[in-house]
Write a protein that holds these residues in place. Sequence first.
Motif, short mmCIF file in Angstrom:
data_model
loop_
_atom_site.label_atom_id
_atom_site.label_comp_id
_atom_site.label_asym_id
_atom_site.label_seq_id
_atom_site.Cartn_x
_atom_site.Cartn_y
_atom_site.Cartn_z
N VAL A 245 0.86 -1.19 0.00
CA VAL A 245 0.00 0.00 0.00
C VAL A 245 0.89 1.24 0.00
CG1 VAL A 245 -1.79 1.27 1.24
CG2 VAL A 245 -1.76 -1.24 1.31
N HIS A 246 0.64 2.14 -0.95
CA HIS A 246 1.38 3.40 -0.96
C HIS A 246 0.51 4.48 -0.31
CE1 HIS A 246 3.87 6.74 -2.14
NE2 HIS A 246 4.77 5.90 -2.62
N PRO A 247 0.86 4.88 0.92
CA PRO A 247 0.00 5.82 1.64
C PRO A 247 0.25 7.27 1.22
CG PRO A 247 1.88 5.25 2.99
CD PRO A 247 2.02 4.46 1.72
N GLU A 248 -0.59 8.15 1.75
CA GLU A 248 -0.43 9.59 1.56
C GLU A 248 -0.31 10.27 2.92
OE1 GLU A 248 -3.79 10.90 -0.68
OE2 GLU A 248 -3.22 9.80 -2.50
N LEU A 295 3.67 21.00 -6.84
CA LEU A 295 4.31 20.87 -5.54
C LEU A 295 3.32 20.35 -4.50
CD1 LEU A 295 7.09 21.34 -4.36
CD2 LEU A 295 6.38 23.64 -3.70
N ARG A 296 2.06 20.76 -4.62
CA ARG A 296 1.05 20.30 -3.66
C ARG A 296 0.88 18.78 -3.76
NH1 ARG A 296 -2.47 23.57 -1.12
NH2 ARG A 296 -2.37 25.19 -2.74
N THR A 297 0.91 18.25 -4.98
CA THR A 297 0.81 16.81 -5.16
C THR A 297 2.00 16.10 -4.54
OG1 THR A 297 -0.44 17.04 -7.22
CG2 THR A 297 0.71 14.96 -6.89
N CYS A 298 3.19 16.67 -4.68
CA CYS A 298 4.39 16.06 -4.11
C CYS A 298 4.32 16.03 -2.58
CB CYS A 298 5.64 16.81 -4.58
SG CYS A 298 5.96 16.64 -6.35
N PHE A 299 3.81 17.09 -1.98
CA PHE A 299 3.68 17.10 -0.52
C PHE A 299 2.65 16.08 -0.05
CE2 PHE A 299 6.06 21.06 -0.49
CZ PHE A 299 6.75 20.96 0.70
N LYS A 300 1.67 15.82 -0.84
CA LYS A 300 0.63 14.86 -0.46
C LYS A 300 1.09 13.42 -0.65
CE LYS A 300 -4.17 13.58 -1.57
NZ LYS A 300 -5.33 13.86 -2.45
N ILE A 379 8.03 8.71 0.33
CA ILE A 379 7.19 7.78 1.10
C ILE A 379 7.41 6.37 0.58
CG2 ILE A 379 4.82 7.08 1.56
CD1 ILE A 379 4.04 10.02 1.51
N ARG A 380 7.62 5.43 1.49
CA ARG A 380 7.80 4.03 1.11
C ARG A 380 6.48 3.28 1.25
NH1 ARG A 380 12.69 1.85 0.97
NH2 ARG A 380 11.91 -0.15 1.70
#
Length: 590
Positions: A245-248, A295-300, A379-380
Amino acid sequence: MVRESLPIESLLFIYVSETGTAQDCAESLWRDARLRSIPSRLVDIDDFDIESLLEEKFVVFVVATSGQGEMPVAMKTAWSQLLRRGLPADLLEDLSVAVFGLGDSSYQKFNFAAKKLFRRLEQLGAKTVLPLGLADDQHDLGVDGALDPWRTLLWKTIQEGGYFPTMKPDFNPSQLLPPKYEIRYCDESTSGATAATTNSTGFVQLDVIENKRVTAEDHFQDTRLVTFDNGAGALEYNPGDVLMVHPENPTETVDLALEVLGYSDHVLDRKFQLVPTDQNIQPPPSWLIGSVTTLRTCFKRLFDLQTIPKRSFLKMLAQLSSVEMEKEKLLEFASAEGLDDYLDYCYRPRRTIAELLRDFGPSVKNLPLERLFDLFASIRPRAFSIASCPVTHKGTIQILVGKVEYKVKKMAAVRRGLCSTYLARLSVGDRAFLKIRRGTFRWPSMERPILLVGPGTGVAPFRSILSYRGQEDAATHSVLFFGCRNSSKDFYFSDEWERIANASVFCAFSRDDPKRKVYVQHVMAEKALEVARILEENGSIFVAGSSGKMPEDVADCIAQIAEKHGGVPDGKVFVEKLEKCGRLQFETWS
């Protein structure tokens, strides 16, 4: 001794990480190589075809150890390929290797993963150019106690061996490397790319169709059975397989970081592409953030803001800071002499990166955007044993998730696990990035009995295999030992066990009786004849759950039963033989 063959074009660092520490160590070595002008690559073992070792000349492995000295899950496929019978003893004779392992000497099987890999590479003819490095969490300086001297030896060996003609023997260790990526903004006509449904990594997006709490509302542990819609068959799996699972990041964590960093909405939502500044650097996954992103997507989705800041993060932030007092404090935390202060500030209170950004606000205010991709780790994905059965739960995939949430001293906010919080907050209709990883359990034929030991959420893969075997007439009777706290609060799948054919379930409820704590090994001892029967019939034993004392206690119980009821002279030796031949298998996690 000077190397006689032609200089090697590129140095490859491969990390095998469980929690991110091995990745962090490998990245620090990779940055060392770049400072020395050595062409180098950095890859996760999960993204590397192990057969490509035949095309490499020099590889540095940084390997974590999982559970009770097991190979990390990410390494299982590569490891099984390296162990194939018939591989020639000179297969890797053109390969030079160095191996650094991460472990904890308080565990009996200290650094077993790295030790086994080191021996196997030697058996296949690889040249081990320096001694095996063994980090110990118990060392006064932690991982750095072994890594720093091993690092020095690595670069000395490479320099004296003449492996890389471009290598600079003298360099400034505090030098700031060029950014990994160049940001290229897109004009209004460029359409924003969204993450693809399929990709080379195997991740797909599936919808949540149910997110059900399976513990009592007044129980301290919030455990969820999360069900994903797999009706289209996008993911194929077998009992024992794992769902990645790749979380946010949680919204409140993102908001905290963005408030401190101070970027305007225009900057956060402006579309751009990331272009690597070096041919050996891979771009971030487009399936996750898009080939055109914001950038907002990257932070999420990309930057790991929930993790505890590693000392390498503090060093990098110190390099980027223009506030002298904060720079000095960061470097102090990152130094060997400041380890105790670092542990008190970051590790013991489980402080997150987002919270550290808040504490060092002047240093991080309006950092150059391209430097964010150097500073933040990605994120892992997290692994969860699949709890559903591909036959009896067709069209769905289910995982059993215990939400990680706790309080610590010095921190007002509750500590929360990134992925468990993400999963617990998913609503029906939400989509998550998922993929299947083949499990580590090797199930015997249906004619052979199996004994399963799964306390807590460790029972998940056993629900899957028992449901699967229950559909087969040829399946021999199976036994499950399940443990939890209370029969009325966290007895997972209590309404299902009696309906599964060819299976018996014995339960240990550790808090039902206030006078006595009953664990799985106690119930196994009570049912010793049942355990002995399975051993006598050449059955296999599978243990899943926490990597604390439980696996050791279960193994000791099996040894005692084998001596008392199986006529075995030495139970511990017997258990070791069971494990070596695959009749006793563990899948544990911390």
